[in-house]
Every structure is written in structure tokens, then in C-alpha cells.
Design a protein around this motif. Structure first.
Motif, PDB file in Angstrom:
ATOM      1  N   UNK A  12      11.244   5.753 -11.148  1.00  0.00           N
ATOM      2  CA  UNK A  12      10.293   5.591 -10.052  1.00  0.00           C
ATOM      3  C   UNK A  12      10.616   4.412  -9.145  1.00  0.00           C
ATOM      4  N   UNK A  13      11.021   3.278  -9.704  1.00  0.00           N
ATOM      5  CA  UNK A  13      11.282   2.107  -8.872  1.00  0.00           C
ATOM      6  C   UNK A  13      12.390   2.376  -7.858  1.00  0.00           C
ATOM      7  N   UNK A  14      13.451   3.012  -8.303  1.00  0.00           N
ATOM      8  CA  UNK A  14      14.554   3.329  -7.396  1.00  0.00           C
ATOM      9  C   UNK A  14      14.100   4.332  -6.329  1.00  0.00           C
ATOM     10  N   UNK A  15      13.281   5.284  -6.710  1.00  0.00           N
ATOM     11  CA  UNK A  15      12.798   6.291  -5.765  1.00  0.00           C
ATOM     12  C   UNK A  15      11.889   5.643  -4.714  1.00  0.00           C
ATOM     13  N   UNK A  16      11.046   4.714  -5.126  1.00  0.00           N
ATOM     14  CA  UNK A  16      10.157   4.027  -4.191  1.00  0.00           C
ATOM     15  C   UNK A  16      10.985   3.234  -3.184  1.00  0.00           C
ATOM     16  N   UNK A  17      12.003   2.529  -3.657  1.00  0.00           N
ATOM     17  CA  UNK A  17      12.864   1.771  -2.752  1.00  0.00           C
ATOM     18  C   UNK A  17      13.568   2.688  -1.755  1.00  0.00           C
ATOM     19  N   UNK A  18      14.021   3.826  -2.239  1.00  0.00           N
ATOM     20  CA  UNK A  18      14.702   4.791  -1.369  1.00  0.00           C
ATOM     21  C   UNK A  18      13.756   5.307  -0.276  1.00  0.00           C
ATOM     22  N   UNK A  19      12.525   5.615  -0.659  1.00  0.00           N
ATOM     23  CA  UNK A  19      11.540   6.106   0.312  1.00  0.00           C
ATOM     24  C   UNK A  19      11.248   5.030   1.357  1.00  0.00           C
ATOM     25  N   UNK A  20      11.106   3.779   0.938  1.00  0.00           N
ATOM     26  CA  UNK A  20      10.849   2.694   1.886  1.00  0.00           C
ATOM     27  C   UNK A  20      12.024   2.513   2.843  1.00  0.00           C
TER      28      UNK A  20
ATOM     29  N   UNK B 123       0.839  -1.214   0.000  1.00  0.00           N
ATOM     30  CA  UNK B 123       0.000   0.000   0.000  1.00  0.00           C
ATOM     31  C   UNK B 123       0.870   1.258   0.000  1.00  0.00           C
ATOM     32  N   UNK B 124       1.937   1.216   0.779  1.00  0.00           N
ATOM     33  CA  UNK B 124       2.838   2.362   0.831  1.00  0.00           C
ATOM     34  C   UNK B 124       3.523   2.582  -0.521  1.00  0.00           C
ATOM     35  N   UNK B 125       3.916   1.476  -1.184  1.00  0.00           N
ATOM     36  CA  UNK B 125       4.532   1.601  -2.517  1.00  0.00           C
ATOM     37  C   UNK B 125       3.570   2.247  -3.497  1.00  0.00           C
TER      38      UNK B 125
END
Length: 51
Positions: free
Chosen positions: A31-39, A12-14
Motif C-alpha cells: 500500500x505505501x508504494x501504491x500511495x506514493x505512486x498515486x501522489x 487527506x489524499x493519502x
């Protein structure tokens, strides 16, 4: 935090992060790298608050 232990909460957070990135025109190929960084940042912040 609950989202650290449940895959559904992480998913859900992703989704929410991806929506925000799209809304503000973030390049789709990054976007994928940015999502991983945020997590990772959220996990680190959560670990600091729990300690």
C-alpha cells in the motif's frame, strides 16, 4: 492545485487512497508504494493541467 501546496491536503489524499486500496483488497504490504505512486501521478497530471 491546492493539495500540491498544503501538507494537510496531501495527508487527506493519502488517507482516501489507503481507504480505497483496503476496500478493494490491495495487499497491505504494497500500500505505501501504491500511495506514493498515486501522489506522483496526481502531481504530474496537475502540472500538465496547469501548464
Amino acid at each position: 492545485m491546492d493539495w500540491m501546496h498544503r501538507e494537510a491536503a496531501r495527508a487527506r489524499m493519502r488517507v482516501l487512497v489507503k481507504r480505497l486500496l483496503r476496500k478493494y483488497g490491495y495487499p497491505p504490504d504494497l500500500q505505501d508504494a501504491a500511495v506514493q505512486k498515486v501522489l506522483q501521478q496526481a502531481e504530474a497530471l496537475s502540472a500538465d493541467c496547469a501548464a
